[in-house]
Write a protein that holds these residues in place. Structure first.
Motif, PDB file in Angstrom:
ATOM      1  N   ARG A 173       0.820  -1.067  -0.110  1.00 25.73           N
ATOM      2  CA  ARG A 173      -0.100   0.094  -0.054  1.00 25.73           C
ATOM      3  C   ARG A 173       0.825   1.255  -0.009  1.00 25.73           C
ATOM      4  NH1 ARG A 173      -2.817  -1.150   4.041  1.00 25.73           N
ATOM      5  NH2 ARG A 173      -1.410   0.338   5.603  1.00 25.73           N
ATOM      6  N   GLN A 174       2.017   1.261   0.572  1.00 24.98           N
ATOM      7  CA  GLN A 174       2.695   2.411   0.762  1.00 24.98           C
ATOM      8  C   GLN A 174       3.207   2.680  -0.607  1.00 24.98           C
ATOM      9  OE1 GLN A 174       5.736   1.646   3.781  1.00 24.98           O
ATOM     10  NE2 GLN A 174       4.160   1.627   5.478  1.00 24.98           N
ATOM     11  N   SER A 175       3.684   1.628  -1.233  1.00 23.75           N
ATOM     12  CA  SER A 175       4.557   1.823  -2.491  1.00 23.75           C
ATOM     13  C   SER A 175       3.286   2.276  -3.578  1.00 23.75           C
ATOM     14  CB  SER A 175       5.005   0.615  -3.035  1.00 23.75           C
ATOM     15  OG  SER A 175       6.074   0.072  -2.162  1.00 23.75           O
ATOM     16  N   LEU A 176       2.128   1.795  -3.591  1.00 22.53           N
ATOM     17  CA  LEU A 176       0.993   2.287  -4.483  1.00 22.53           C
ATOM     18  C   LEU A 176       0.650   3.806  -4.219  1.00 22.53           C
ATOM     19  CD1 LEU A 176      -1.403  -0.742  -3.933  1.00 22.53           C
ATOM     20  CD2 LEU A 176      -0.319  -0.298  -6.092  1.00 22.53           C
ATOM     21  N   GLU A 177       0.575   4.220  -2.917  1.00 23.25           N
ATOM     22  CA  GLU A 177       0.082   5.384  -2.579  1.00 23.25           C
ATOM     23  C   GLU A 177       1.546   6.400  -3.122  1.00 23.25           C
ATOM     24  OE1 GLU A 177      -0.324   5.585   1.401  1.00 23.25           O
ATOM     25  OE2 GLU A 177      -2.274   4.790   1.176  1.00 23.25           O
ATOM     26  N   LEU A 178       2.826   6.018  -2.946  1.00 21.67           N
ATOM     27  CA  LEU A 178       3.852   6.892  -3.410  1.00 21.67           C
ATOM     28  C   LEU A 178       3.760   6.750  -4.952  1.00 21.67           C
ATOM     29  CD1 LEU A 178       6.420   8.131  -2.678  1.00 21.67           C
ATOM     30  CD2 LEU A 178       7.708   6.020  -2.732  1.00 21.67           C
ATOM     31  N   ALA A 179       3.549   5.837  -5.406  1.00 12.71           N
ATOM     32  CA  ALA A 179       3.540   5.864  -6.933  1.00 12.71           C
ATOM     33  C   ALA A 179       2.414   6.870  -7.566  1.00 12.71           C
ATOM     34  CB  ALA A 179       3.403   4.408  -7.522  1.00 12.71           C
ATOM     35  N   ARG A 180       1.304   6.761  -6.891  1.00 10.60           N
ATOM     36  CA  ARG A 180       0.079   7.350  -7.247  1.00 10.60           C
ATOM     37  C   ARG A 180       0.329   8.996  -7.018  1.00 10.60           C
ATOM     38  NH1 ARG A 180      -4.462   7.223  -2.677  1.00 10.60           N
ATOM     39  NH2 ARG A 180      -2.842   8.445  -1.835  1.00 10.60           N
ATOM     40  N   ASP A 181       0.859   9.295  -5.854  1.00 13.31           N
ATOM     41  CA  ASP A 181       1.136  10.661  -5.541  1.00 13.31           C
ATOM     42  C   ASP A 181       2.011  11.477  -6.202  1.00 13.31           C
ATOM     43  OD1 ASP A 181      -0.749  10.188  -3.539  1.00 13.31           O
ATOM     44  OD2 ASP A 181       0.388  10.080  -1.903  1.00 13.31           O
ATOM     45  N   SER A 182       3.386  10.502  -6.584  1.00 13.20           N
ATOM     46  CA  SER A 182       4.349  11.195  -7.478  1.00 13.20           C
ATOM     47  C   SER A 182       4.368  11.136  -8.883  1.00 13.20           C
ATOM     48  CB  SER A 182       5.706  10.445  -6.699  1.00 13.20           C
ATOM     49  OG  SER A 182       5.626   9.164  -7.219  1.00 13.20           O
ATOM     50  N   GLY A 183       3.253  10.112  -9.207  1.00 10.13           N
ATOM     51  CA  GLY A 183       3.580   9.921 -10.689  1.00 10.13           C
ATOM     52  C   GLY A 183       4.511   9.216 -11.339  1.00 10.13           C
ATOM     53  N   ARG A 184       5.240   8.560 -10.458  1.00 10.16           N
ATOM     54  CA  ARG A 184       6.752   7.816 -11.082  1.00 10.16           C
ATOM     55  C   ARG A 184       6.344   6.395 -10.479  1.00 10.16           C
ATOM     56  NH1 ARG A 184       8.874  11.580  -7.691  1.00 10.16           N
ATOM     57  NH2 ARG A 184       9.552  10.249  -6.406  1.00 10.16           N
ATOM     58  N   MET A 185       7.309   5.291 -11.085  1.00 12.56           N
ATOM     59  CA  MET A 185       7.526   4.217 -10.687  1.00 12.56           C
ATOM     60  C   MET A 185       8.018   4.250  -9.404  1.00 12.56           C
ATOM     61  SD  MET A 185       8.928   1.846 -13.929  1.00 12.56           S
ATOM     62  CE  MET A 185       7.638   1.817 -15.389  1.00 12.56           C
ATOM     63  N   THR A 186       7.595   3.185  -8.553  1.00 15.38           N
ATOM     64  CA  THR A 186       8.179   2.926  -7.399  1.00 15.38           C
ATOM     65  C   THR A 186       8.590   1.558  -7.102  1.00 15.38           C
ATOM     66  OG1 THR A 186       6.060   2.668  -6.311  1.00 15.38           O
ATOM     67  CG2 THR A 186       6.711   4.762  -6.226  1.00 15.38           C
ATOM     68  N   THR A 187       9.307   0.991  -6.180  1.00 17.33           N
ATOM     69  CA  THR A 187       9.563  -0.282  -5.639  1.00 17.33           C
ATOM     70  C   THR A 187       9.302  -0.616  -4.464  1.00 17.33           C
ATOM     71  OG1 THR A 187      11.710  -0.102  -7.334  1.00 17.33           O
ATOM     72  CG2 THR A 187      11.474  -1.802  -6.047  1.00 17.33           C
ATOM     73  N   THR A 188       8.796  -1.510  -4.129  1.00 21.70           N
ATOM     74  CA  THR A 188       8.492  -1.848  -2.780  1.00 21.70           C
ATOM     75  C   THR A 188       9.781  -2.614  -2.230  1.00 21.70           C
ATOM     76  OG1 THR A 188       8.066  -4.283  -3.373  1.00 21.70           O
ATOM     77  CG2 THR A 188       6.187  -2.860  -3.521  1.00 21.70           C
ATOM     78  N   ALA A 189       9.827  -2.677  -0.655  1.00 21.38           N
ATOM     79  CA  ALA A 189      10.669  -3.411   0.016  1.00 21.38           C
ATOM     80  C   ALA A 189      10.612  -4.733  -0.331  1.00 21.38           C
ATOM     81  CB  ALA A 189      10.717  -2.953   1.543  1.00 21.38           C
ATOM     82  N   LYS A 190      11.470  -5.561   0.245  1.00 24.21           N
ATOM     83  CA  LYS A 190      11.282  -7.176   0.119  1.00 24.21           C
ATOM     84  C   LYS A 190      10.062  -7.537   0.816  1.00 24.21           C
ATOM     85  CE  LYS A 190      14.235  -9.866   2.661  1.00 24.21           C
ATOM     86  NZ  LYS A 190      15.294 -10.511   3.302  1.00 24.21           N
ATOM     87  N   ILE A 191       9.406  -8.310   0.030  1.00 23.46           N
ATOM     88  CA  ILE A 191       8.196  -8.861   0.685  1.00 23.46           C
ATOM     89  C   ILE A 191       8.120 -10.513   0.237  1.00 23.46           C
ATOM     90  CG2 ILE A 191       6.763  -6.949   0.030  1.00 23.46           C
ATOM     91  CD1 ILE A 191       5.935  -7.834  -2.331  1.00 23.46           C
ATOM     92  N   LYS A 192       7.037 -10.894   0.728  1.00 19.86           N
ATOM     93  CA  LYS A 192       6.775 -12.490   0.496  1.00 19.86           C
ATOM     94  C   LYS A 192       5.684 -12.319  -0.630  1.00 19.86           C
ATOM     95  CE  LYS A 192       5.979 -16.971   1.164  1.00 19.86           C
ATOM     96  NZ  LYS A 192       7.095 -17.909   1.138  1.00 19.86           N
ATOM     97  N   LEU A 193       5.796 -13.169  -1.872  1.00 21.17           N
ATOM     98  CA  LEU A 193       4.898 -13.105  -2.951  1.00 21.17           C
ATOM     99  C   LEU A 193       3.742 -14.125  -2.397  1.00 21.17           C
ATOM    100  CD1 LEU A 193       7.392 -13.009  -5.735  1.00 21.17           C
ATOM    101  CD2 LEU A 193       6.515 -11.045  -4.909  1.00 21.17           C
ATOM    102  N   ILE A 194       2.819 -13.640  -3.351  1.00 18.36           N
ATOM    103  CA  ILE A 194       1.355 -14.485  -2.979  1.00 18.36           C
ATOM    104  C   ILE A 194       1.617 -15.682  -3.698  1.00 18.36           C
ATOM    105  CG2 ILE A 194      -1.110 -14.564  -3.553  1.00 18.36           C
ATOM    106  CD1 ILE A 194      -0.345 -12.340  -1.355  1.00 18.36           C
ATOM    107  N   GLN A 195       2.242 -15.733  -5.024  1.00 16.53           N
ATOM    108  CA  GLN A 195       2.150 -17.008  -5.657  1.00 16.53           C
ATOM    109  C   GLN A 195       3.534 -17.734  -5.222  1.00 16.53           C
ATOM    110  OE1 GLN A 195       2.680 -13.968  -6.371  1.00 16.53           O
ATOM    111  NE2 GLN A 195       3.530 -13.461  -8.727  1.00 16.53           N
ATOM    112  N   GLU A 196       4.289 -17.248  -4.316  1.00 15.05           N
ATOM    113  CA  GLU A 196       5.460 -18.076  -3.776  1.00 15.05           C
ATOM    114  C   GLU A 196       5.293 -19.292  -2.770  1.00 15.05           C
ATOM    115  OE1 GLU A 196       8.962 -19.522  -3.706  1.00 15.05           O
ATOM    116  OE2 GLU A 196       8.705 -17.833  -5.179  1.00 15.05           O
ATOM    117  N   THR A 197       5.565 -20.420  -3.116  1.00 21.90           N
ATOM    118  CA  THR A 197       5.180 -21.528  -2.008  1.00 21.90           C
ATOM    119  C   THR A 197       6.451 -21.838  -1.183  1.00 21.90           C
ATOM    120  OG1 THR A 197       5.893 -23.118  -3.800  1.00 21.90           O
ATOM    121  CG2 THR A 197       3.660 -22.533  -3.642  1.00 21.90           C
ATOM    122  N   GLY A 198       7.760 -21.318  -1.630  1.00 19.07           N
ATOM    123  CA  GLY A 198       8.782 -21.621  -0.936  1.00 19.07           C
ATOM    124  C   GLY A 198       9.316 -20.387  -0.129  1.00 19.07           C
ATOM    125  N   SER A 199      10.398 -20.270   0.213  1.00 18.49           N
ATOM    126  CA  SER A 199      10.984 -19.336   1.286  1.00 18.49           C
ATOM    127  C   SER A 199      11.553 -18.308   0.503  1.00 18.49           C
ATOM    128  CB  SER A 199      12.202 -19.858   2.180  1.00 18.49           C
ATOM    129  OG  SER A 199      13.234 -20.394   1.539  1.00 18.49           O
TER     130      SER A 199
END
Length: 639
Positions: A173-199
């Motif tokens: 959400r923080q990255s979505l809002e930053l991209a929306r407000d700035s009009g630029r591409m943003t990158t999230t911090a490290k996350i666990k992917l929804i489709q990821e089954t491993g570590s």
């Protein structure tokens, strides 16, 4: 121990210490030089790894910008099919480092049910989902708006992410809002992917998409104009695979840090207390650092090169040997002095012997003069003998070559005599038989068949004449004195086709790789002309197509002449190159059966080879190799 042995020993010890100290000093300098060169090499490799990693990031951003432009340029809601068609064009599957690309629309709470119904028409099980406290996917809670994953590519690998509300996760959400407000591409911090089954962990690059006809100059305007996001999904382990493969080859260790995180968030690898090369990685709205360190074994090899041990060992051995040699030399000098005293005592005896030596020396001098005269005569005879032996060797080689040529000529002559006698008799017997028929018809008064018999008789006489001319051509082949000239084989073949093509229905295609070279023009033209004539003469249709190409080896050009005629059965691939061999009855063909035999004789005379490749009913291709200009002269001299 007396002074005789002490002085040489002390000098040898001093020399050995100087040598060992010098060797140690040189080894230190060499070690530093080798270390500097090794670290410079590793640094260049590290730069290449970093550059390849940055290229992967930049290509992914370009792909994401393309998808962002695709949605920004259109006002209507795209279907799953249109999204898939665009992704097929983009073809992200060829980039193994991209896990997925997706379309994430902004859905207001009041539009949630209508949006889910719209997507279910294409994906029946679609719901807007979020993760609960236990990490399970459940239907999303009521919110003012949602940002669900509507479409995703590659679907099979990432279908678990469909419907997931990115707004339900704080980092996303923080990255979505930053991209929306700035009009630029943003990158999230490290996350666990929804489709990821491993570590394995991942991250998202998010690009906002605004309604095209609304202004987006201020933050408020951008919030109003927002219609959704396009996202790129990346597995960090997959993104690092190419860089790790190169690093493993060079025994390097990689780590990737997110500088924006407190204390530097570790994205990949391990943080160790080692010297390393550090490179900044450009990624939207974040600062990453790629660290490349040397593993312990490589570091040990660089810091302590094995060659230094050999330098030290060799230097010490040489120093000790030098000291021993000096010691031995000093002892020898001392002994030489003692011997000089003894030599004085012998001088008296030598003086007495000198007279005898002078006499004998004079006698030897006379004998040496005579010996020198004998040696000069022997040297002259040896030179003459060497010249004769060289001439004998040359004559032997020439005789062997002529013997081989004679054997081949005798074989050709035997075959020629047998086949010629047989094929010359055949038309004569036919003429004799036809003459008998004409006489019988005249005696019986049957004049109707006489013109036909006379026509057949003339045809066989004509064939006999053709056969004799071809025999004469075959016997003269390779005996003419030909001169070398520069030719453009493409022009020569075009001209020859114009001469031999009797029908307008035949066409010729010459590939662009035909060479210009120096050769014997007349025999080359004779080979090509006969092959072109055969392709047209033996064609089973009124129209045909001939293709000519050329490949190149170290010593030869290999020309190919391909036609679309009736083809030749593999059973006859060897027989067609024999004299007087034809695959159809003599009365049905124009030739004498000498054409391919003549081609084979000419090509083999120039050290080449001619073969045929064909299947009955599928045309045939003749290949013949012709020597290149730069080796052709030497070949002919050997012949």
């Amino acid at each position: 121990m007396n002074i005789f042995s002490i002085k040489p020993l002390l000098l040898a010890i001093v020399i050995s210490f100087i040598g060992i100290f010098s060797t140690y000093t040189i080894s230190l300098k060499v070690t530093e030089q080798l270390k500097a060169e090794s670290y410079e090499k590793i640094e260049n490799i590290a730069k290449q790894v970093s550059s390849h990693f940055q290229d992967a990031i930049d290509k992914s951003i370009n792909d994401l910008q393309g998808l962002q432009a695709f949605y920004s340029a259109n006002k209507q809601h795209f279907s799953q099919l249109e999204f898939n068609q665009y992704m097929d064009v983009l073809d992200i599957n060829q980039r193994g480092y991209i896990q997925a690309m997706s379309w994430v629309p902004l859905v207001k709470s009041s539009e949630k049910e209508r949006f889910e119904a719209l997507i279910r028409a294409q994906q029946p099980d679609f719901d807007i989902m979020e993760r609960d406290a236990q990490g399970k996917l459940v239907k999303s809670k009521v919110r003012p708006h949602y940002t669900p994953v509507a479409y995703v590519s590659n679907y099979q690998v990432n279908k678990q992410a469909l419907g997931f509300d990115l707004n339900s996760n704080d980092i996303r959400r923080q990255s979505l809002e930053l991209a929306r407000d700035s009009g630029r591409m943003t990158t999230t911090a490290k996350i666990k992917l929804i489709q990821e089954t491993g570590s394995s962990a991942g991250f998202l690059i998010i690009a906002p998409v605004y309604q095209q006809d609304l202004p987006i100059d201020t933050k408020v305007q951008r919030i109003t104009a927002l219609i959704g996001y396009v996202t790129g999904v990346f597995r960090i382990d997959t993104l690092m695979e190419n860089a790790k493969a190169r690093a493993d080859i060079e025994a390097l260790e990689l780590s990737l840090l997110d500088i924006n995180q407190e204390n530097g968030g570790l994205l990949y690898g391990q943080i160790e207390d080692k010297d390393f090369f550090s490179f900044d990685i450009k990624i939207p709205d974040r600062q990453w650092q790629l660290n490349i360190a040397l593993n312990d074994l490589l570091l040990k090899d660089i810091e302590s090169p094995a060659v230094i041990k050999w330098i030290l060992f060799g230097g010490i051995v040489i120093s000790l040997l030098l000291a021993f040699a000096i010691y031995a030399l000093q002892v020898a000098v001392f002994r030489a002095k003692n011997i000089s005293h003894l030599s004085e005592a012998l001088q008296n005896q030598n003086s007495q012997l000198e007279k005898k030596v002078v006499e004998r020396t004079q006698s030897l001098a006379d004998k040496n003069v005579q010996l020198k005269t004998n040696i000069d005569e022997l040297t002259t005879q040896r030179a003459l003998l060497s010249s004769l032996m060289k001439e004998a060797d040359a004559a032997k080689v020439l005789a062997e070559l002529r013997s081989v040529d004679l054997a081949r000529s005798n074989k050709d002559l035997d075959e020629f005599a047998y086949v010629a006698s047989h094929d010359l008799k055949a038309p004569l017997r036919g003429i004799d038989q036809l003459a008998t028929w004409v006489v019988e018809d005249l005696e019986e008064g049957n004049l109707e068949e006489i013109p036909a018999h006379l026509k057949m008789m003339r045809n066989r006489i004509k064939r006999l004449e053709t056969l004799l001319n071809d025999l004469l051509t075959y016997s003269r082949a390779n005996r003419q004195q030909n001169s070398i000239s520069d030719i453009d084989s493409k022009v020569v073949i075009n001209d020859l086709f114009s001469l031999v093509a009797p029908l307008e229905g035949f066409t010729l295609t010459i590939k662009d790789n035909l060479p210009r070279f120096s050769t014997y023009r007349a025999p080359f033209e004779q080979v090509v002309r006969n092959l072109l004539s055969n392709a047209i003469k033996h064609h089973d249709k009124e129209q045909g197509h001939i293709q000519i190409g050329c490949t190149e080896t170290d010593e030869f050009y290999v020309f190919s002449i391909e036609d679309d005629g009736p083809g030749i059965s593999p059973n006859y691939h060897e027989d067609i190159f024999k004299m007087f061999k034809t695959l159809r009855p003599r009365d049905e063909t124009e030739g004498s059966g000498m054409g391919l035999a003549l081609i084979k004789k000419i090509v083999e005379h120039y050290s080449g080879e001619v073969i045929v490749k064909s299947v009955l009913g599928q045309g045939c291709t003749f290949y013949f190799s012709w020597p290149k200009g730069e080796i052709e002269s030497s070949m002919m001299e050997q012949k």
